[in-house]
Design an enzyme around this catalytic site. Structure first.
Site, PDB file in Angstrom:
ATOM      1  N   TYR A   1       0.852  -1.203   0.000  1.00 33.47           N
ATOM      2  CA  TYR A   1       0.000   0.000   0.000  1.00 33.47           C
ATOM      3  C   TYR A   1       0.888   1.254   0.000  1.00 33.47           C
ATOM      4  O   TYR A   1       0.641   2.194  -0.769  1.00 33.47           O
ATOM      5  CB  TYR A   1      -0.901  -0.041   1.231  1.00 33.47           C
TER       6      TYR A   1
ATOM      7  N   LYS B   1       0.890   4.063  -2.923  1.00 34.32           N
ATOM      8  CA  LYS B   1       0.590   5.468  -2.653  1.00 34.32           C
ATOM      9  C   LYS B   1       1.799   6.363  -2.946  1.00 34.32           C
ATOM     10  O   LYS B   1       1.634   7.541  -3.287  1.00 34.32           O
ATOM     11  CB  LYS B   1       0.122   5.644  -1.202  1.00 34.32           C
TER      12      LYS B   1
HETATM   13  P1  NAD Z   1     -13.591   3.641   2.007  1.00 32.98           P
HETATM   14  O1  NAD Z   1     -13.329   2.185   2.051  1.00 32.98           O
HETATM   15  O2  NAD Z   1     -14.729   4.189   2.793  1.00 32.98           O
HETATM   16  O3  NAD Z   1     -13.743   4.138   0.507  1.00 32.98           O
HETATM   17  C1  NAD Z   1     -13.061   3.571  -0.576  1.00 32.98           C
HETATM   18  C2  NAD Z   1     -14.025   3.455  -1.734  1.00 32.98           C
HETATM   19  O4  NAD Z   1     -13.331   2.983  -2.889  1.00 32.98           O
HETATM   20  C3  NAD Z   1     -15.171   2.471  -1.456  1.00 32.98           C
HETATM   21  O5  NAD Z   1     -16.401   3.105  -1.737  1.00 32.98           O
HETATM   22  C4  NAD Z   1     -14.884   1.335  -2.419  1.00 32.98           C
HETATM   23  O6  NAD Z   1     -16.055   0.670  -2.895  1.00 32.98           O
HETATM   24  C5  NAD Z   1     -14.174   2.060  -3.545  1.00 32.98           C
HETATM   25  N1  NAD Z   1     -13.376   1.171  -4.392  1.00 32.98           N
HETATM   26  C6  NAD Z   1     -12.579   0.147  -3.994  1.00 32.98           C
HETATM   27  N2  NAD Z   1     -12.040  -0.468  -5.057  1.00 32.98           N
HETATM   28  C7  NAD Z   1     -12.513   0.184  -6.162  1.00 32.98           C
HETATM   29  C8  NAD Z   1     -12.337   0.007  -7.561  1.00 32.98           C
HETATM   30  N3  NAD Z   1     -11.556  -0.977  -8.052  1.00 32.98           N
HETATM   31  N4  NAD Z   1     -12.984   0.845  -8.402  1.00 32.98           N
HETATM   32  C9  NAD Z   1     -13.778   1.825  -7.921  1.00 32.98           C
HETATM   33  N5  NAD Z   1     -13.991   2.041  -6.604  1.00 32.98           N
HETATM   34  C10 NAD Z   1     -13.362   1.220  -5.738  1.00 32.98           C
HETATM   35  O7  NAD Z   1     -12.237   4.311   2.484  1.00 32.98           O
HETATM   36  P2  NAD Z   1     -11.739   5.831   2.602  1.00 32.98           P
HETATM   37  O8  NAD Z   1     -11.007   5.891   3.881  1.00 32.98           O
HETATM   38  O9  NAD Z   1     -12.817   6.804   2.329  1.00 32.98           O
HETATM   39  O10 NAD Z   1     -10.653   5.843   1.437  1.00 32.98           O
HETATM   40  C11 NAD Z   1     -10.650   6.739   0.349  1.00 32.98           C
HETATM   41  C12 NAD Z   1      -9.230   6.889  -0.138  1.00 32.98           C
HETATM   42  O11 NAD Z   1      -8.456   7.502   0.897  1.00 32.98           O
HETATM   43  C13 NAD Z   1      -8.503   5.578  -0.459  1.00 32.98           C
HETATM   44  O12 NAD Z   1      -7.707   5.747  -1.612  1.00 32.98           O
HETATM   45  C14 NAD Z   1      -7.613   5.364   0.751  1.00 32.98           C
HETATM   46  O13 NAD Z   1      -6.488   4.564   0.447  1.00 32.98           O
HETATM   47  C15 NAD Z   1      -7.243   6.787   1.069  1.00 32.98           C
HETATM   48  N6  NAD Z   1      -6.745   7.052   2.418  1.00 32.98           N
HETATM   49  C16 NAD Z   1      -7.520   6.773   3.504  1.00 32.98           C
HETATM   50  C17 NAD Z   1      -7.033   7.046   4.777  1.00 32.98           C
HETATM   51  C18 NAD Z   1      -7.837   6.755   6.011  1.00 32.98           C
HETATM   52  O14 NAD Z   1      -7.262   6.783   7.110  1.00 32.98           O
HETATM   53  N7  NAD Z   1      -9.130   6.477   5.913  1.00 32.98           N
HETATM   54  C19 NAD Z   1      -5.762   7.607   4.920  1.00 32.98           C
HETATM   55  C20 NAD Z   1      -5.000   7.895   3.784  1.00 32.98           C
HETATM   56  C21 NAD Z   1      -5.511   7.614   2.536  1.00 32.98           C
END
Ligand code: NAD
Length: 249
Positions: free
Chosen positions: A156, A160
Site C-alpha cells: 500500500y 501510494k
Molecule cells: P472507504 O473504504 O470508505 O472508501 C473507498 C471506496 O473505494 C469504497 O467506496 C470502495 O467501494 C471504492 N473502491 C474500492 N475499489 C474500487 C475500484 N476498483 N474501483 C472503484 N472504486 C473502488 O475508504 P476511505 O477511507 O474513504 O478511502 C478513500 C481513499 O483515501 C482511499 O484511496 C484510501 O487509500 C485513502 N486514504 C484513507 C485514509 C484513512 O485513514 N481512511 C488515509 C489515507 C488515505
C-alpha cells in the site's frame, strides 16, 4: 459566489456512506458542482448520487479496468458535456507485513491504488485536453511518506508513493494543456477503511501522537480536495497537500 459553480466533478470511490469520497461529493455539491460518483457497484453509486440531489449521477466503474473507466467517462461526458475536476479517490488497503505479501495481494493493492489513478485519468484526459482545462487530484497517503505503519502494508505504501510520482509526472506533462494535477496525503481518517481493523485503544494512542491530538474526519480531506480542485489553487500543480494533523512534521 460558490467556488465550484458550473463545474462538473467526477469522484471515484465515493459510494461508501462514511467514506472520504462521498463526503467530498457532498461538499463539492454544496459549493455548486454537479457531481458524478464512480464506484464498483452501479446501484450503490446511483443511490449515493441521488442522496445528494437529483442533478447528480452515479455510475458503476472499476478503476483497475481501463474499459470500465472509458465507458464511465463516456457516460459522464454524455450526461454533462464536459469534465472540469477528476478526484482519483478510490483505494483499498490490507494491513500485512512484507513476508505476507503474495503476488495476488500485490497486484490487487497496486491495481486499485496506482493503476486505477492512471486508467481513470487516461479516460478523462482527452476531454480535458479538448477543453484546455482541468484539475485532477489524486489520493496518496502519509503511508507513502513515512513508509507505512497504520493501515496499509508495504505494498500500500508503495502504491501510494507511486501515486505521488505519477501525479508529478502528469503535472509536468499536462501543464501546457492547462491541466493541473495534485495530491492529498491524509493521516488516519475515521472511515470504513479502518473500521474493525484498529482497536479503540490503538486509535486513542495514534490520536495522542498527533500534534492536533485527534484523528481526521472525512470532511478534513474533502476540504483539501476542494481547494486543489477549485480555481483557488489555479497556480498550484504537482503539489502534495498533507492532511494529517501534523503527524508527519
Ligand atoms: P472507504 O473504504 O470508505 O472508501 C473507498 C471506496 O473505494 C469504497 O467506496 C470502495 O467501494 C471504492 N473502491 C474500492 N475499489 C474500487 C475500484 N476498483 N474501483 C472503484 N472504486 C473502488 O475508504 P476511505 O477511507 O474513504 O478511502 C478513500 C481513499 O483515501 C482511499 O484511496 C484510501 O487509500 C485513502 N486514504 C484513507 C485514509 C484513512 O485513514 N481512511 C488515509 C489515507 C488515505
Amino acid at each position: 459566489n460558490l467556488i465550484l459553480e458550473g463545474k462538473v466533478a467526477v469522484i471515484s470511490g465515493a459510494a461508501s456512506p462514511r467514506g472520504i469520497g462521498l463526503a467530498t461529493a457532498r461538499m463539492f455539491a454544496k459549493y455548486g458542482a454537479k457531481v458524478v460518483i464512480l464506484d464498483l457497484d452501479e446501484k450503490a453509486s446511483a443511490e449515493a448520487a441521488a442522496s445528494i440531489g437529483p442533478e447528480h449521477r452515479g455510475f458503476g466503474c472499476n478503476v483497475a479496468d481501463l474499459d470500465s473507466c472509458k465507458s464511465a467517462a463516456e457516460r459522464a461526458i454524455a450526461e454533462f458535456g464536459k469534465i472540469d475536476i477528476l478526484i482519483n479517490n478510490a483505494g483499498i488497503t490490507q494491513p500485512v507485513k512484507t513476508q505476507e505479501i503474495d503476488p495476488v495481494s500485490w497486484e490487487r493493492i497496486l491495481d486499485v491504488n496506482l493503476r486505477g489513478v492512471l486508467y481513470l485519468s487516461q479516460a478523462f484526459l482527452p476531454q480535458m485536453k479538448k477543453q484546455k482545462a482541468g484539475s485532477i487530484v489524486c489520493m496518496s497517503s502519509v503511508s507513502a511518506q513515512r513508509g507505512g505503519g497504520i493501515l496499509g502494508g508495504p505494498h500500500y505504501s508503495a502504491a501510494k508513493a507511486g501515486v505521488l510520482g505519477l501525479a508529478k509526472a502528469m503535472a509536468r506533462e499536462l501543464g501546457p494543456d492547462n491541466i493541473r494535477v495534485n495530491c492529498v496525503a491524509p493521516g488516519l481518517i475515521q472511515t470504513d477503511i479502518s473500521a474493525g481493523k484498529i482497536t479503540e485503544d490503538k486509535k486513542a494512542e495514534i490520536a495522542a501522537s498527533v500534534p492536533l491530538c485527534r484523528l481526521g474526519f472525512a470532511d478534513d480531506v474533502a476540504a483539501a480536495y476542494l481547494y486543489l480542485a477549485s480555481d483557488l489553487s489555479a497556480y498550484v500543480t504537482g503539489h502534495c497537500l498533507d492532511v494529517n494533523g501534523g503527524m508527519h512534521i
